[in-house]
Design a protein around this motif. Structure first.
Motif, PDB file in Angstrom:
ATOM      1  N   THR A 153     -51.972  12.575  23.156  1.00  0.00           N
ATOM      2  CA  THR A 153     -52.484  13.086  24.432  1.00  0.00           C
ATOM      3  C   THR A 153     -51.808  14.401  24.787  1.00  0.00           C
ATOM      4  N   ALA A 154     -50.505  14.473  24.552  1.00  0.00           N
ATOM      5  CA  ALA A 154     -49.775  15.712  24.833  1.00  0.00           C
ATOM      6  C   ALA A 154     -50.326  16.865  24.005  1.00  0.00           C
ATOM      7  N   LEU A 155     -50.576  16.620  22.729  1.00  0.00           N
ATOM      8  CA  LEU A 155     -51.114  17.669  21.860  1.00  0.00           C
ATOM      9  C   LEU A 155     -52.503  18.108  22.312  1.00  0.00           C
ATOM     10  N   SER A 156     -53.297  17.164  22.832  1.00  0.00           N
ATOM     11  CA  SER A 156     -54.628  17.510  23.333  1.00  0.00           C
ATOM     12  C   SER A 156     -54.536  18.408  24.562  1.00  0.00           C
ATOM     13  N   ILE A 157     -53.588  18.118  25.431  1.00  0.00           N
ATOM     14  CA  ILE A 157     -53.394  18.964  26.613  1.00  0.00           C
ATOM     15  C   ILE A 157     -52.930  20.354  26.191  1.00  0.00           C
ATOM     16  N   GLN A 158     -52.034  20.411  25.217  1.00  0.00           N
ATOM     17  CA  GLN A 158     -51.585  21.717  24.721  1.00  0.00           C
ATOM     18  C   GLN A 158     -52.752  22.520  24.143  1.00  0.00           C
ATOM     19  N   LEU A 159     -53.632  21.848  23.390  1.00  0.00           N
ATOM     20  CA  LEU A 159     -54.806  22.522  22.828  1.00  0.00           C
ATOM     21  C   LEU A 159     -55.731  23.031  23.928  1.00  0.00           C
ATOM     22  N   ALA A 160     -55.971  22.179  24.940  1.00  0.00           N
ATOM     23  CA  ALA A 160     -56.842  22.580  26.045  1.00  0.00           C
ATOM     24  C   ALA A 160     -56.279  23.793  26.770  1.00  0.00           C
ATOM     25  N   ALA A 161     -54.960  23.806  26.950  1.00  0.00           N
ATOM     26  CA  ALA A 161     -54.313  24.941  27.615  1.00  0.00           C
ATOM     27  C   ALA A 161     -54.439  26.204  26.769  1.00  0.00           C
ATOM     28  N   ARG A 162     -54.279  26.048  25.453  1.00  0.00           N
ATOM     29  CA  ARG A 162     -54.361  27.192  24.554  1.00  0.00           C
ATOM     30  C   ARG A 162     -55.771  27.795  24.559  1.00  0.00           C
ATOM     31  N   GLU A 163     -56.766  26.901  24.679  1.00  0.00           N
ATOM     32  CA  GLU A 163     -58.166  27.357  24.657  1.00  0.00           C
ATOM     33  C   GLU A 163     -58.676  27.744  26.042  1.00  0.00           C
ATOM     34  N   GLY A 164     -57.891  27.464  27.096  1.00  0.00           N
ATOM     35  CA  GLY A 164     -58.360  27.708  28.451  1.00  0.00           C
ATOM     36  C   GLY A 164     -59.487  26.781  28.849  1.00  0.00           C
ATOM     37  N   LEU A 165     -59.472  25.555  28.324  1.00  0.00           N
ATOM     38  CA  LEU A 165     -60.555  24.584  28.537  1.00  0.00           C
ATOM     39  C   LEU A 165     -60.254  23.789  29.809  1.00  0.00           C
ATOM     40  N   THR A 166     -60.624  24.330  30.959  1.00  0.00           N
ATOM     41  CA  THR A 166     -60.222  23.739  32.232  1.00  0.00           C
ATOM     42  C   THR A 166     -61.146  22.621  32.710  1.00  0.00           C
ATOM     43  N   ASN A 167     -62.229  22.326  31.959  1.00  0.00           N
ATOM     44  CA  ASN A 167     -63.069  21.185  32.348  1.00  0.00           C
ATOM     45  C   ASN A 167     -62.601  19.903  31.664  1.00  0.00           C
ATOM     46  N   PHE A 168     -61.415  19.946  31.061  1.00  0.00           N
ATOM     47  CA  PHE A 168     -60.796  18.772  30.449  1.00  0.00           C
ATOM     48  C   PHE A 168     -59.538  18.425  31.227  1.00  0.00           C
ATOM     49  N   SER A 169     -59.360  17.125  31.519  1.00  0.00           N
ATOM     50  CA  SER A 169     -58.119  16.687  32.168  1.00  0.00           C
ATOM     51  C   SER A 169     -57.793  15.264  31.729  1.00  0.00           C
ATOM     52  N   VAL A 170     -56.565  14.864  32.003  1.00  0.00           N
ATOM     53  CA  VAL A 170     -56.066  13.547  31.594  1.00  0.00           C
ATOM     54  C   VAL A 170     -55.622  12.775  32.829  1.00  0.00           C
ATOM     55  N   PHE A 171     -56.140  11.553  32.951  1.00  0.00           N
ATOM     56  CA  PHE A 171     -55.628  10.634  33.974  1.00  0.00           C
ATOM     57  C   PHE A 171     -54.446   9.923  33.336  1.00  0.00           C
ATOM     58  N   CYS A 172     -53.251  10.393  33.631  1.00  0.00           N
ATOM     59  CA  CYS A 172     -52.059  10.024  32.870  1.00  0.00           C
ATOM     60  C   CYS A 172     -51.502   8.674  33.315  1.00  0.00           C
ATOM     61  N   ASN A 173     -51.551   7.717  32.389  1.00  0.00           N
ATOM     62  CA  ASN A 173     -50.966   6.407  32.615  1.00  0.00           C
ATOM     63  C   ASN A 173     -50.039   6.031  31.456  1.00  0.00           C
ATOM     64  N   HIS A 174     -49.438   7.047  30.870  1.00  0.00           N
ATOM     65  CA  HIS A 174     -48.498   6.785  29.791  1.00  0.00           C
ATOM     66  C   HIS A 174     -47.191   6.237  30.362  1.00  0.00           C
ATOM     67  N   ILE A 175     -46.667   5.249  29.685  1.00  0.00           N
ATOM     68  CA  ILE A 175     -45.476   4.547  30.151  1.00  0.00           C
ATOM     69  C   ILE A 175     -44.483   4.412  29.001  1.00  0.00           C
ATOM     70  N   THR A 176     -43.232   4.087  29.337  1.00  0.00           N
ATOM     71  CA  THR A 176     -42.174   4.039  28.343  1.00  0.00           C
ATOM     72  C   THR A 176     -41.582   2.635  28.273  1.00  0.00           C
ATOM     73  N   VAL A 177     -41.112   2.265  27.104  1.00  0.00           N
ATOM     74  CA  VAL A 177     -40.678   0.889  26.860  1.00  0.00           C
ATOM     75  C   VAL A 177     -39.290   0.549  27.412  1.00  0.00           C
ATOM     76  N   PRO A 178     -38.269   1.390  27.246  1.00  0.00           N
ATOM     77  CA  PRO A 178     -36.926   0.949  27.651  1.00  0.00           C
ATOM     78  C   PRO A 178     -36.768   0.522  29.117  1.00  0.00           C
ATOM     79  N   PRO A 179     -37.341   1.248  30.115  1.00  0.00           N
ATOM     80  CA  PRO A 179     -37.091   0.838  31.505  1.00  0.00           C
ATOM     81  C   PRO A 179     -37.528  -0.587  31.855  1.00  0.00           C
TER      82      PRO A 179
END
Length: 382
Positions: free
Chosen positions: A154-180
């Motif tokens: 997902t992070a790489l996709s956001i980086q690609l969208a930013a590089r291309e200036g593709l502002t009609n793409f967005s992420v509803f971010c629900n990424h979570i981490t295991v240790p906490p």
């Protein structure tokens, strides 16, 4: 098939089961006083039941199913927020198939699709990015979901969208981490855990050292494990051997796949795009500090929460939605209860009529019990 058949060898499995029994007897494990080992990953839960490992190991070993299904740990409010975004006429909402049938208070994404929302199943965030390229007049929102395993893509996709200036793409971010959440469980005075089988896929990304606190601060062993039956049996044996020897260490059974320090490219992408949220709500555990990720200010143009003013970015804060009456997903997911102890299992809650995510997610504990036991488990519980 290399790296599969050798990890399903019956003779090797019998030898490991015998070794587990010897060490379990040595430390005095019994059915009345079992060693409680929590597998954190939902993939491990399904493997345990698929291969009947819970029945094959010594009676003094009890598997406790942890919060290792990223779809399952999302609170119902987050599903409702997905539906709220998806039902906007300008939106194409892209999601992994695992999330389609997860119920919220307003139904599921599949039901929203049946009502006319443009919800599409994708296999990768790159598929969602391609949808945005092909539909410049639509807002394409990807449901960014999962532990550290899926976060880099997902992070790489956001980086690609930013590089291309593709502002009609967005992420509803629900990424979570295991240790906490592991720390939250260990801090719970009502939880009795003797050791952990650590997640294999997550550890491919982050390595084994983020778990060091489990051994150093709580004196509990953790063994990162693969997903074949011999992987899991060997990992259980390694946990038991640590207990027998009075050790508490982080060990890596899955070294053929998991590097000690993780994947540096993935870790760098995560660090560039995301930062820890102050807190994030987990089903059954409540708000846990720094357990979720949010998109950094540099990438806010691709943050659906900010773009649509929803969730934690909503005016007045996000809503909390109570679980359906009788649904015990929170208790099952945190190891306080087995699926068959839920009064709704196989009755009010089935794969066709799910009350909670654990019955419909491919990594849910209830789905594992249903798939590999079903009616027999209901009868045994009565």
């Amino acid at each position: 098939m290399r790296y599969v058949e050798e990890f399903r060898d019956p003779k090797a499995a019998k030898a490991l089961i015998a070794a587990i029994a010897r060490v379990a007897d040595q430390i005095g494990a019994t059915a009345a006083n079992p060693v409680r080992i929590m597998e954190i990953c939902g993939g491990h839960t399904h493997a345990i039941f698929r291969y009947g490992l819970d029945k094959l190991v010594h009676e003094g070993i009890e598997f406790i199913h942890g919060p290792g299904c990223p779809v399952c740990v999302l609170p119902m409010a987050r599903v409702d927020e997905c539906i709220e975004i998806a039902e906007r006429p300008e939106v194409i909402f892209a999601t992994f198939g695992d999330a389609m049938r997860v119920p919220g208070a307003k139904g599921s994404l599949l039901q929203a699709k049946s009502r006319g929302a443009d919800v599409r199943t994708v296999y990768s965030p790159l598929d969602a990015l391609e949808l945005a390229r092909r539909n410049p007049d639509r807002e394409v929102v990807f449901f960014g979901l999962g532990f550290e395993t899926t976060t880099p893509s997902t992070a790489l996709s956001i980086q690609l969208a930013a590089r291309e200036g593709l502002t009609n793409f967005s992420v509803f971010c629900n990424h979570i981490t295991v240790p906490p959440p592991i720390k939250a469980l260990l801090d719970d005075p009502h939880m009795k855990l003797d050791g952990f089988v650590g997640p294999g896929h997550v550890s491919m990304v982050i390595g084994i050292h983020p778990y060091d606190f489990i051994a150093e601060d709580y004196g509990k062993p953790l063994v990162v494990a693969g997903f074949e039956p011999l992987d899991l049996l060997q990992s259980v044996l390694m946990v038991l051997q640590q207990i027998a020897e009075g050790r508490a260490e982080i060990e890596n059974q899955y070294a053929r796949v998991v590097p000690e320090h993780g994947n540096p490219v993935s870790i760098a992408a995560i660090a560039d795009v995301y930062e820890p949220r102050p807190s994030f709500e987990w089903r059954g555990l409540g708000e846990i500090d720094a357990s979720g990720l949010r998109i950094r200010d540099a990438y806010l143009d691709w943050d659906a929460e900010t773009k649509f003013g929803i969730g934690y970015a909503a005016a007045g804060g996000r809503a909390h939605v109570e679980e359906p009456e009788g649904c015990a997903c929170g208790s099952v997911m945190t190891g306080r209860m087995k699926p068959t102890q839920c009064p709704q299992f196989g009755r009010g809650c089935t794969p066709d009529t799910p009350l909670g995510a654990l019955m419909v997610s491919s990594e849910g504990a209830c789905a594992a019990y249903w798939t590999y036991g079903g009616a027999r488990l209901i009868e045994a519980a009565e």
